[in-house]
Design a protein around this motif. Structure first.
Motif, PDB file in Angstrom:
ATOM      1  N   GLN A 279       0.733  -1.382   0.100  1.00  0.00           N
ATOM      2  CA  GLN A 279      -0.057  -0.003  -0.015  1.00  0.00           C
ATOM      3  C   GLN A 279       0.916   1.184   0.017  1.00  0.00           C
ATOM      4  O   GLN A 279       0.585   2.250  -0.714  1.00  0.00           O
ATOM      5  N   LYS A 282       2.265   1.701  -3.504  1.00  0.00           N
ATOM      6  CA  LYS A 282       1.258   1.974  -4.366  1.00  0.00           C
ATOM      7  C   LYS A 282       0.953   3.591  -4.286  1.00  0.00           C
ATOM      8  O   LYS A 282       0.752   4.262  -5.284  1.00  0.00           O
ATOM      9  N   ASP A 287       4.188   0.551  -9.556  1.00  0.00           N
ATOM     10  CA  ASP A 287       3.594  -0.439 -10.335  1.00  0.00           C
ATOM     11  C   ASP A 287       3.894  -1.693  -9.538  1.00  0.00           C
ATOM     12  O   ASP A 287       4.841  -2.267  -9.810  1.00  0.00           O
ATOM     13  N   VAL A 288       3.039  -2.050  -8.368  1.00  0.00           N
ATOM     14  CA  VAL A 288       3.205  -3.205  -7.621  1.00  0.00           C
ATOM     15  C   VAL A 288       2.897  -4.476  -8.045  1.00  0.00           C
ATOM     16  O   VAL A 288       1.575  -4.855  -8.503  1.00  0.00           O
ATOM     17  N   PHE A 302      -4.448  -5.246  -6.788  1.00  0.00           N
ATOM     18  CA  PHE A 302      -3.053  -5.319  -6.688  1.00  0.00           C
ATOM     19  C   PHE A 302      -2.904  -6.587  -7.885  1.00  0.00           C
ATOM     20  O   PHE A 302      -3.309  -7.299  -7.927  1.00  0.00           O
TER      21      PHE A 302
END
Length: 407
Positions: A279, A282, A287-288, A302
């Protein structure tokens, strides 16, 4: 400072630890080891070999409260003595270990010098022994030893005398102080005509990779005297342990601000800790991508992949976070990321990573971070919580002042 520190070892790891400014007494076996510690502030060096009883007496006389065993990975008897002396004296002990070398080329691993000697006994090749003078007696019974064996040892009078007593003449003795590059090792193999190199796994500081590379280039085979699996800490982990245990000061972490917008951040792990870090990343525009065998609630939105992680997951990542519930898994992830030059944070052992995951406080693009250098995570959380309460007000106040000044 709470307590007094005693460090055993004249190794690279001991020197690296003491160079960080940690006040200590340091015990080394030889005068050469003591010389390598010259010039270090707040370090008192004692030279000479100690048995278990002498170690315990030193701990008691000097009122030592914490001990670091940073002796050589093959000094097994010394490590046993340190452990027993600390147990009897009732002081805290941490073992600092050296990473093993990834093996390549024609390598045969054995457990003891005697096993290595047995492998040589049936052959007729010339052999370069780079095992240290203490192990040379194990090779005395090798067939035609005086003709076939060449020993590389430290250039001290007592070592040379020991080698001469074992039958090594000037033509079969290389008395030199390292470190040795791969090219130098290769030249020695060529000069001696050795088709076999016998060595120990001394890790990076012991030049093991350079030895393996030289043997590979010369087409020589390697007999490696291995070392058993041993639990221990890195220098960075030991330093963090000492600072927490002994209430030592440390310099602040450098708060490097890294632009992550649109860039891949890899997160390995699917639990609540991993989710909080995802979190945060992000919120910074990253760009997780998360990889885990299972995910807790809250991962909607996600890119979450359900499977075991692979080293190829690091492809294209600008940073990585190891946050699985496995200590060994996190260690492997950290090692793989470092090998690729990818900055990595390790959730359950901050000192094992290459950066500390920040406690981020932001209002829009205005961001600050709180840190105690890993010494007091609870204090870091409290500081971050207080800053989150007041930070929006500070930002709003400064923006208002900016507008007022424009008028």
């Amino acid at each position: 400072m709470n307590g007094r520190l005693l460090v055993f070892g004249g190794t690279t790891e001991a020197r690296e630890l003491l160079r960080r400014g940690v006040p200590a007494i340091c015990c080394v076996a030889t005068g050469y080891g003591a010389k390598l510690l010259d010039g270090l502030e707040n370090v008192r060096v004692l030279a000479g070999r100690l048995d278990e009883t002498a170690m315990e007496e030193l701990i008691r006389v000097e009122n030592v409260t914490h001990v670091i065993d940073a002796t050589h990975p093959y000094a097994l008897e010394v490590t046993k003595n340190v452990r027993r002396a600390c147990a009897r004296a009732g002081v805290k002990l941490l073992r600092v270990t050296r990473a093993k070398t990834p093996l390549f080329g024609d390598v045969t691993a054995v457990a003891t010098p005697e096993e290595a000697a047995a492998l040589l006994d049936d052959g007729d090749e010339k052999v370069l022994l780079a095992v240290g003078s203490k192990e040379l007696p194990a090779f005395a019974g090798v067939s035609r030893a005086k003709e076939r064996l060449f020993a590389r040892v430290l250039p001290t009078s007592d070592v040379i005398a020991q080698c001469e007593a074992l039958g090594y003449d000037a033509g079969h003795l290389i008395a030199m102080q390292g470190p040795f590059s791969a090219a130098m090792n290769e030249q020695m193999l060529e000069a001696t005509g050795a088709a076999v190199l016998v060595t120990k796994d001394g890790g990076a500081s012991g030049g093991t990779e350079e030895k393996l590379r030289a043997a590979q280039n010369r087409g020589a085979r390697v007999i490696l005297i291995g070392r058993g699996d041993e639990e221990g800490a890195t220098v960075d982990e030991a330093l963090l342990w000492l600072r927490r245990e002994m209430k030592l000061e440390c310099p602040p972490l450098f708060p490097m601000l890294l632009p992550l917008e649109g860039k891949k951040a890899l997160l390995i792990g699917g639990g609540p800790v991993a989710l909080r870090r995802a979190q945060t990343l992000k919120s910074c525009g990253a760009d997780v991508r998360a990889v885990a065998v299972s995910f807790c609630e809250g991962w909607d939105g996600f890119d979450a992949v359900v499977r075991e992680w692979r080293e190829s997951d690091l492809d294209g990542a600008v940073l990585a976070v190891a946050a699985t519930d496995s200590r060994e898994q996190n260690r492997l992830i950290a090692a793989a990321a470092k090998k690729r030059g990818v900055p990595v944070s390790v959730a359950d052992n901050a000192a094992e990573g290459s950066f500390y995951f920040p406690a981020l406080i932001h209002c829009g693009a205005a961001a600050v971070s709180a840190s105690t250098g890993g010494l007091d995570p609870a204090l870091t959380r409290r500081l971050a919580d207080r800053l989150r309460e007041i930070w929006p007000g500070i930002v709003a106040e400064e923006l208002h002042r900016k507008e007022e000044n424009r008028r």
